[in-house]
Design an enzyme around this catalytic site. Structure first.
Site, PDB file in Angstrom:
ATOM      1  N   GLU A 157      40.325  40.264  20.376  1.00 50.35           N
ATOM      2  CA  GLU A 157      40.494  41.539  21.066  1.00 50.35           C
ATOM      3  C   GLU A 157      41.285  42.506  20.191  1.00 50.35           C
ATOM      4  OE1 GLU A 157      41.833  43.299  25.423  1.00 50.35           O
ATOM      5  OE2 GLU A 157      42.750  41.435  24.742  1.00 50.35           O
ATOM      6  N   LYS A 201      35.367  46.267  28.904  1.00 47.32           N
ATOM      7  CA  LYS A 201      36.283  45.488  29.743  1.00 47.32           C
ATOM      8  C   LYS A 201      36.249  45.991  31.185  1.00 47.32           C
ATOM      9  CE  LYS A 201      41.008  43.642  29.395  1.00 47.32           C
ATOM     10  NZ  LYS A 201      42.234  43.716  28.540  1.00 47.32           N
ATOM     11  N   CYS A 204      39.604  39.281  27.807  1.00 46.92           N
ATOM     12  CA  CYS A 204      40.994  39.010  28.155  1.00 46.92           C
ATOM     13  C   CYS A 204      41.231  38.891  29.668  1.00 46.92           C
ATOM     14  CB  CYS A 204      41.904  40.065  27.521  1.00 46.92           C
ATOM     15  SG  CYS A 204      43.632  39.536  27.371  1.00 46.92           S
TER      16      CYS A 204
END
Length: 292
Positions: free
Chosen positions: A57, A127, A168
């Protein structure tokens, strides 16, 4: 140190389907240097006969709301994207390009790009769940102060494997992983940068949970651990198999692991413990409400 992990049953190595490289990069404030390090690891992964190379990331930028606008670029024409495209084509590998800050008109996203061995952009994932937390006395972080959330699921097929992408904080939402399993995925890959508070507590636990719940491979790829005063990543890039067993885990330093993936392991788990077919969908279900 580079490591290899192979799937073994009954003491006999089974035929592997593809080779996966997970790259735990050191990230600094020099964007060009960050990109160059990523490309060099893609080249090294190819030397290890990797078929798919995954970056962490925010690998081209320090991680934090104050940096995203400065390092953001358009996709697929930004300098990071051009470098990843060229590296994928030159080395004839799939590249899962970690994440970069993406600029699209007046919005910023935390975005993962996927590049084919021909250098073409296969897909991208923004995301979906933004990292907004407040743990008193330890860490406060608000991605939503600068980023917008994505709203599209992203899967692609490589080497006979259907792979779903999250980023994440997305791993905390089991519904997303279930949706990918419903779509036929055998692997989930999360470029991720857990911190020094939640990393020791939940990093490994969440990966094993998602792998066990959905009977698939899970890989989380972190940046190497940096130094204060910036955001400090936990590191510990990890690969977990469909039994929930950790196949390999790095430490905190910059490193790479190359692992052989056998998709038959997922098939065997699903036959022996057939939870997918035993779900009471007459009573409950997990559904995707938005058309891609």
């Amino acid at each position: 140190m580079w490591m290899r992990a192979s799937v073994v049953r009954y003491g006999i190595r089974t035929m592997t389907t593809f080779r996966l490289a997970l790259v735990q990069l050191s990230v600094g404030d020099d964007k060009a240097a960050n990109i160059s390090r990523a490309v060099s690891f893609i080249e090294r992964a190819k030397q290890e006969r990797a078929d798919i190379v995954t970056l962490p990331e925010c690998f081209n930028s320090p991680y934090g709301p104050s940096y995203f606008a400065q390092y953001a670029e358009s996709i697929p024409n930004g300098e990071t994207c051009v470098a990843l495209s060229e590296a994928a084509k030159k080395n004839n590998v799939y590249v899962i390009g970690g994440t970069i800050p993406e600029r699209d008109n007046d919005k910023l996203y935390n975005t993962c790009t996927i590049w084919g061995p021909d250098g073409k952009l296969i897909a991208k994932y923004r995301k979906m769940h933004l990292f907004d937390i407040d743990i008193k006395g330890k860490i406060t972080f608000r991605e939503s102060d600068s980023l917008s959330a994505g709203n599209v699921l992203t899967t692609f097929e490589a080497k006979g494997c259907k792979i779903g992408i999250g980023i994440c904080y997305d791993i905390r939402f089991e519904e997303l992983a279930r949706l990918y399993r419903n779509k036929g995925c055998h692997m989930l890959i999360y470029p991720a940068a857990f911190n020094m508070t939640t990393g020791p507590l939940h990093w490994s636990l969440l990966q094993r949970a998602r792998a066990n719940d959905n009977q698939l491979y899970v890989a989380c790829v972190s940046p190497a651990r940096g130094s204060p005063p910036g955001y400090v990543a936990w590191g510990h890039t990890q690969l977990t198999n469909p039994w929930g067993k950790i196949l390999t885990e790095l430490d905190a330093a910059e490193d790479m692991v190359v692992s052989d993936i056998d998709l038959k392991v997922a098939d065997e788990v699903r036959v022996q413990i057939p939870t997918f077919n035993q779900r009471r969908t007459d009573l409950y279900d997990t559904i995707w409400k938005k058309e891609n």
